[in-house]
Design an enzyme around this catalytic site. Structure first.
Site, PDB file in Angstrom:
ATOM      1  N   ASN A  49     -24.607 -22.105 -19.094  1.00 25.24           N
ATOM      2  CA  ASN A  49     -24.037 -23.650 -18.206  1.00 25.24           C
ATOM      3  C   ASN A  49     -25.385 -22.816 -17.120  1.00 25.24           C
ATOM      4  O   ASN A  49     -26.251 -21.442 -17.134  1.00 25.24           O
ATOM      5  CB  ASN A  49     -22.931 -23.637 -17.608  1.00 25.24           C
ATOM      6  CG  ASN A  49     -22.878 -24.836 -17.077  1.00 25.24           C
ATOM      7  OD1 ASN A  49     -23.795 -25.722 -16.910  1.00 25.24           O
ATOM      8  ND2 ASN A  49     -21.430 -25.497 -17.706  1.00 25.24           N
ATOM      9  N   LYS A  57     -14.674  -3.735 -15.613  1.00 26.86           N
ATOM     10  CA  LYS A  57     -13.788  -2.029 -16.535  1.00 26.86           C
ATOM     11  C   LYS A  57     -13.772  -3.043 -17.897  1.00 26.86           C
ATOM     12  O   LYS A  57     -13.530  -4.570 -18.220  1.00 26.86           O
ATOM     13  CB  LYS A  57     -12.927  -1.738 -15.897  1.00 26.86           C
ATOM     14  CG  LYS A  57     -11.429  -2.191 -16.221  1.00 26.86           C
ATOM     15  CD  LYS A  57     -10.988  -1.697 -15.377  1.00 26.86           C
ATOM     16  CE  LYS A  57      -9.023  -2.075 -15.629  1.00 26.86           C
ATOM     17  NZ  LYS A  57      -7.964  -1.362 -15.240  1.00 26.86           N
ATOM     18  N   HIS A  99     -28.620   1.149  -9.353  1.00 26.20           N
ATOM     19  CA  HIS A  99     -29.059   2.634  -8.824  1.00 26.20           C
ATOM     20  C   HIS A  99     -28.148   3.466  -9.130  1.00 26.20           C
ATOM     21  O   HIS A  99     -26.710   3.211  -8.328  1.00 26.20           O
ATOM     22  CB  HIS A  99     -29.090   2.255  -7.698  1.00 26.20           C
ATOM     23  CG  HIS A  99     -30.884   1.277  -7.448  1.00 26.20           C
ATOM     24  ND1 HIS A  99     -31.906   1.482  -7.509  1.00 26.20           N
ATOM     25  CD2 HIS A  99     -30.779   0.370  -6.584  1.00 26.20           C
ATOM     26  CE1 HIS A  99     -32.612   0.380  -8.041  1.00 26.20           C
ATOM     27  NE2 HIS A  99     -31.937  -0.353  -7.438  1.00 26.20           N
TER      28      HIS A  99
END
Length: 187
Positions: free
Chosen positions: A81, A161, A111
């Protein structure tokens, strides 16, 4: 981040990456200026952004933002979308019949956490979205995550996770992972 790869900055490889980012962002900007109904021009630009053929059944509604392009691959009947961001340097694999809501961010790069290393490297880890997944509006998927087959990610969720297959996950949270060393002194 598990299986994190690092790209040292100020190297020929990082310069090549930066050049590709400039191209992908320029192509994305052109895509977002097209008339909505110009499907053939949209498909042509998407093919350039992603560096090769894309499935005929892939639907990406503009505006769409992509910073690399060469790291994304798509299964059949994928719908993306409006207003999505793909930061795909680490690789984004999207399976068949995946629905991605508006303003979703898939970010494979970052980073290092340690302040002394932040400007020395870009980090990257792939995201895998298996078949039949639905990601709700404004969700963010972070580097290294796999979203299992048939799962649903609720709107606004931050996914840091793996999501097991056939699961529904929601919410955002602040979880302190570790304490960093002492604050750096200003140069």
């Amino acid at each position: 981040m598990r299986n994190e790869q690092r790209l040292p900055t100020r190297t020929p490889e990082s310069r090549a990456f930066a050049e590709r980012v400039q191209l992908a962002m320029s192509l994305s900007a052109r895509l977002n200026l097209l008339p909505f109904d110009d499907l053939s021009a949209r498909r042509e630009l998407l093919t350039e952004i992603f560096g090769g053929p894309i499935p005929d059944s892939l639907s990406i509604l503009p505006p769409f933002y992509c910073d690399y392009g060469l790291g994304a691959s798509f299964g059949e009947r994928v719908f993306i979308n409006q207003g999505c961001y793909f930061l795909d340097f680490g690789g984004i694999t999207i399976g068949d019949r995946v629905l991605i809501g508006p303003r979703v961010t898939l970010s494979t790069a970052g980073h290092p956490v340690e302040p002394a290393e932040r400007f020395a490297f870009l980090t990257h880890t792939p995201i895998v979205i298996e078949d039949d997944v639905w990601i709700g509006a404004a969700a963010t998927v972070t580097p290294g995550v796999t979203i299992g087959r048939g799962s649903v990610v609720g709107a606004g969720a931050v996914i840091a996770k793996d999501v097991p297959p056939m699961s529904v996950v929601t919410a955002t949270s602040h979880v302190e992972r570790k304490r960093l060393g002492p604050e750096p002194t200003a140069p």
